[in-house]
Design a protein around this motif. Structure first.
Motif, PDB file in Angstrom:
ATOM      1  N   UNK A  57      -6.451   8.755   4.752  1.00  0.00           N
ATOM      2  CA  UNK A  57      -7.356   8.494   3.644  1.00  0.00           C
ATOM      3  C   UNK A  57      -7.238   9.529   2.529  1.00  0.00           C
ATOM      4  N   UNK A  58      -6.509  10.605   2.766  1.00  0.00           N
ATOM      5  CA  UNK A  58      -6.390  11.661   1.755  1.00  0.00           C
ATOM      6  C   UNK A  58      -5.477  11.212   0.620  1.00  0.00           C
ATOM      7  N   UNK A  59      -5.663  11.840  -0.539  1.00  0.00           N
ATOM      8  CA  UNK A  59      -4.837  11.498  -1.699  1.00  0.00           C
ATOM      9  C   UNK A  59      -3.353  11.705  -1.418  1.00  0.00           C
ATOM     10  N   UNK A  60      -3.008  12.822  -0.767  1.00  0.00           N
ATOM     11  CA  UNK A  60      -1.599  13.104  -0.455  1.00  0.00           C
ATOM     12  C   UNK A  60      -1.003  12.031   0.437  1.00  0.00           C
ATOM     13  N   UNK A  61      -1.752  11.612   1.450  1.00  0.00           N
ATOM     14  CA  UNK A  61      -1.247  10.593   2.374  1.00  0.00           C
ATOM     15  C   UNK A  61      -1.084   9.246   1.665  1.00  0.00           C
ATOM     16  N   UNK A  62      -2.033   8.903   0.812  1.00  0.00           N
ATOM     17  CA  UNK A  62      -1.948   7.642   0.062  1.00  0.00           C
ATOM     18  C   UNK A  62      -0.721   7.661  -0.847  1.00  0.00           C
ATOM     19  N   UNK A 108       2.624   5.299  -0.546  1.00  0.00           N
ATOM     20  CA  UNK A 108       3.089   4.517  -1.701  1.00  0.00           C
ATOM     21  C   UNK A 108       4.577   4.784  -1.956  1.00  0.00           C
ATOM     22  N   UNK A 109       5.000   6.039  -1.826  1.00  0.00           N
ATOM     23  CA  UNK A 109       6.419   6.375  -1.991  1.00  0.00           C
ATOM     24  C   UNK A 109       7.273   5.686  -0.937  1.00  0.00           C
ATOM     25  N   UNK A 110       6.809   5.722   0.296  1.00  0.00           N
ATOM     26  CA  UNK A 110       7.538   5.062   1.392  1.00  0.00           C
ATOM     27  C   UNK A 110       7.693   3.571   1.110  1.00  0.00           C
ATOM     28  N   UNK A 111       6.591   2.943   0.721  1.00  0.00           N
ATOM     29  CA  UNK A 111       6.623   1.502   0.441  1.00  0.00           C
ATOM     30  C   UNK A 111       7.559   1.205  -0.720  1.00  0.00           C
ATOM     31  N   UNK A 112       7.526   2.043  -1.773  1.00  0.00           N
ATOM     32  CA  UNK A 112       8.431   1.869  -2.921  1.00  0.00           C
ATOM     33  C   UNK A 112       9.891   1.997  -2.512  1.00  0.00           C
ATOM     34  N   UNK A 113      10.166   2.791  -1.505  1.00  0.00           N
ATOM     35  CA  UNK A 113      11.522   2.953  -0.993  1.00  0.00           C
ATOM     36  C   UNK A 113      11.926   1.754  -0.124  1.00  0.00           C
ATOM     37  N   UNK A 114      11.020   1.290   0.720  1.00  0.00           N
ATOM     38  CA  UNK A 114      11.336   0.253   1.714  1.00  0.00           C
ATOM     39  C   UNK A 114      11.411  -1.154   1.116  1.00  0.00           C
TER      40      UNK A 114
END
Length: 120
Positions: free
Chosen positions: A69-74, A78-84
């Motif tokens: 739930x933290x900003x860093x984790x979100x 998002x970066x992971x999803x943008x890559x995948x």
């Protein structure tokens, strides 16, 4: 493409330290128990390790605990999803507490996603 042996070893170690939610989900997904689809767990898609992966339909399933739930984790997710996603993969995420407390709702949604991906 050769995968970093350290990444493979880390993925292997993660299989042995699964959360309760990951363990429950794996009992459902393993051995083609869910829709006769073959899932792998803690699968390396360089540079990431995804929780569950089905090559047949290009699906990544991620389980998220409270730390997500933290900003860093979100931002990281998002970066992971943008890559995948440009690799042709669909990413779905479920909260650990939903997997443990509302598995019927999670599996109904996952069934719909898998069914749609099979059709396409």
């Amino acid at each position: 493409m050769k995968i970093d042996p350290n990444l493979l070893e880390f993925a292997k170690s993660m299989r042995h330290t699964a959360t309760d939610a990951e363990h429950l989900m794996w009992q459902i997904l393993r051995a083609k128990r869910f829709m006769d689809l073959k899932f792998c767990r803690q699968h390396v898609i360089k540079p990431y390790i995804v929780d569950f992966y089905c090559h047949e339909i290009g699906l990544v399933v991620e389980l998220d605990g409270g730390q997500y739930g933290t900003d860093d984790a979100v931002e990281y997710d998002a970066e992971r999803t943008k890559f995948l996603e440009p690799l042709g993969l669909t990413v779905v995420r479920y909260w650990n507490h939903d997997v443990l407390g509302r598995i019927d709702v999670v599996l109904e949604h996952l069934w719909q996603v898998c069914d749609e991906l099979r059709v396409n």
